[in-house]
Design an enzyme around this catalytic site. Structure first.
Site, short mmCIF file in Angstrom:
data_model
loop_
_atom_site.label_atom_id
_atom_site.label_comp_id
_atom_site.label_asym_id
_atom_site.label_seq_id
_atom_site.Cartn_x
_atom_site.Cartn_y
_atom_site.Cartn_z
N ARG A 122 0.83 -1.20 0.00
CA ARG A 122 0.00 0.00 0.00
C ARG A 122 0.87 1.25 0.00
NH1 ARG A 122 -5.54 -1.28 3.46
NH2 ARG A 122 -6.56 -2.30 1.71
N GLN A 127 -1.42 2.13 -5.88
CA GLN A 127 -2.85 2.23 -5.63
C GLN A 127 -3.68 1.68 -6.78
OE1 GLN A 127 -3.66 6.29 -4.62
NE2 GLN A 127 -2.98 6.06 -2.52
N ASP A 130 -4.11 -2.03 -6.36
CA ASP A 130 -4.54 -2.49 -5.03
C ASP A 130 -5.91 -3.16 -5.12
OD1 ASP A 130 -5.00 -2.95 -2.40
OD2 ASP A 130 -4.66 -0.89 -1.72
N SER A 133 -8.16 -3.19 -1.92
CA SER A 133 -8.95 -1.97 -1.71
C SER A 133 -10.14 -1.92 -2.66
CB SER A 133 -8.07 -0.73 -1.90
OG SER A 133 -7.09 -0.65 -0.89
N TYR A 231 -2.16 -0.65 7.41
CA TYR A 231 -3.14 -1.51 8.07
C TYR A 231 -3.13 -1.28 9.58
CZ TYR A 231 -3.24 -4.15 3.68
OH TYR A 231 -3.37 -4.52 2.37
#
Length: 524
Positions: A122, A127, A130, A133, A231
């Site tokens: 992350r 992104q 990801d 997500s 996280y």
């Protein structure tokens, strides 16, 4: 090289790792795209749509795994699928490397390179890849929809002729991607929304979305997300007990609880215990998004919906993203094609597996016959760590006085130096410069001084309109261009015309901007 996408074999899985749109991007990178017949049907993508996008349809999974050089999947591959791998092939899929030792060993024996999409670090650059997500965002939204489907009242409060309906109270435990999506959906539906997370830095995000952050009365310092890849981290037993005590306090008031707490490659922590569920009102709903890793709720049963003896519905589905297969497939396919784009730096349809790249190394779990999980920490932190506040030392009155005197002396010295340098320059100009220059120079200095004093005393809110008017007024130079536009030289006429045009823009634009800015300060 050929990229193949097989049909998912897990019962109820409707997603697909390639869409007709993403196939177009992959073909531009130089790849040939293959897909098993019917792989996208459950997500709303027909074989005809793939064929129209230039994708080759393969009838069987075995034929596809044999022909493709790169396999893209959604779910963790089964043993049968892993046995179809061979040396030099690349598998891109969710893999659960922390709980799939047999799969890792089998992939290593086959000599295949495996990229686990849930292991994408992350960091900002990653992104777009990801997938966790992307899927968590859909799961958070869908969790609220599922809760509403099983809740017997409106989310929003209503006052009607038939009676008054109070708004639902929703608690979201865990304010990660899924949690924030759930918060946004719940708030937009009109519910009174509360949220909790062990990372205090997310409180501002929660409150900015219209929810109320549940704070703990806990003294010890809590680790923030900057050192754990974005996280949540495992907290102390004292923190856990304070957290559970807070949940027990608010449980009777909550109508809907959505739990999203999950740390990658760890069992889900138990946060919503049996006594908390029993304390909730009949008809309440608990949606556990961590059911796949054991669940945050004591009552959770994986892939089931149960009703407790107290009348509380507990939902433990693990296919929230699959229940919105078209949207989920589109986002996941984009994650896959961005990953493949990073693996194809030359855009020539050939994979370059750069193990020095933070993203590729972090996501790779087996490479050239070796297990490379767990990866080293990325060189770039996911979130910039907050600087620790320095302790403010209170000065004594004598120290304050000494500090003020020292600052005054330093300021005086700087001003004296500047005045001396300026006087020296003026003296040199007075000795060597012609009288005509000095006349203009004096006017220039006075204009600068007066302009500085005027601007310095203007409120910041009026700087833009003031500068706009100044631009308009300064365009008095247009007079010079107008005088020269009648010149006999075509070059002078051309330059004068351009000058008039540019100065005209400055004049009209300046006044228009000023008028618009000043209108913002008017009441009507």
């Amino acid at each position: 090289m050929k990229i193949g996408v097989p049909k998912e074999t897990i019962a109820g899985e409707n997603r697909v790792a390639m869409t007709p749109e993403s196939a177009g991007y992959l073909q531009k990178l130089g790849y040939e795209c293959l897909i098993q017949s019917g792989a996208g049907k459950a997500a709303g993508f027909s074989d005809a749509a793939y064929e129209a996008a230039g994708v080759k349809i393969i009838k069987t999974a075995a034929a596809l795994w044999k022909e493709a050089d790169i396999i893209a999947k959604v779910r963790v591959p089964t043993e049968t699928e892993l046995k179809r791998l061979s040396k030099g092939k690349t598998l891109i899929s969710f893999f659960n490397p922390g709980g799939n030792e047999e799969g890792l060993e089998l992939a290593r024996e086959k000599g295949a390179n495996v990229i686990a999409m849930e292991m994408v670090p992350r960091i900002s650059r990653a992104q777009k890849m990801d997938a966790l997500s992307s899927m968590a965002n859909i799961a958070g939204y869908r969790a609220v929809i599922e809760a509403g489907n099983n809740f017997g009242r409106f989310f929003t409060g209503q006052v009607t002729a038939a009676g008054k309906v109070p708004p639902a109270k929703v608690l979201v435990v865990g304010a990660g991607v899924a949690g924030l999506a759930a918060i946004g959906t719940s708030v937009s539906l009109g519910a009174i929304t509360y949220a909790f997370d062990v990372r205090p830095e997310v409180a501002e995000q929660v409150e900015s979305m219209g929810a109320e952050f549940v704070f703990l009365d806990f003294e010890d310092e809590v680790q923030d997300g900057s050192s754990t890849g974005g996280y949540a981290s495992v907290q102390s037993e004292e923190f856990r007990q304070a957290q559970l005590a807070k949940f027990r306090e608010i449980a009777p008031e909550m109508d809907i609880v959505i739990t999203t707490a999950l740390i990658p490659n760890r069992p889900a922590p138990k946060l919503w215990l049996k006594d908390m569920v029993d304390a909730m009102k009949p008809g309440s709903v608990v949606v556990d998004l961590a059911a796949e890793q054991g669940g945050n709720c004591d009552y959770t049963k994986k892939d089931e919906k149960i009703v407790t003896p107290g009348g509380v519905t507990v939902i433990g589905y693990t296919d929230f993203a699959s229940r919105m297969a078209t949207q989920a497939s589109t986002l996941y396919a984009n994650n896959i094609r961005h990953m493949i784009s990073d693996l194809t730096p030359n855009k020539d349809g050939q994979i370059v597996h750069d193990m020095e790249d933070d993203v590729i190394r972090g996501a790779t779990v087996t490479y050239e016959g070796e297990i490379t999980f767990p990866p080293p920490p990325p060189k770039v932190q996911a979130i910039a760590a907050k600087p620790k506040p320095t302790a403010v030392v209170e000065l004594t009155p004598e120290e304050k006085r000494a500090k003020e005197i020292a600052e005054f002396k330093a300021q005086t010295k700087r001003q004296a130096t500047l005045i001396g340098v300026g006087a020296g320059l003026l003296l040199l100009a007075g000795i060597y410069a012609p009288p005509s220059f000095m006349q203009h120079f004096i006017v220039f200095v006075l204009a600068v001084f007066i302009g500085f004093q005027v601007i310095w005393n203007v409120s910041h809110a009026l700087h833009t309109p003031l500068m706009a008017v100044t631009n308009a007024i300064s365009s008095i130079i247009i007079v010079g261009a107008l005088l020269q536009i009648g010149s006999g030289s075509w070059l002078v006429i051309l330059l004068a015309a351009v000058s008039v045009f540019m100065a005209g823009i400055n004049i009209f634009g300046g006044f228009l901007v000023t008028r618009r800015m000043l209108a913002m300060f008017q009441k009507s």
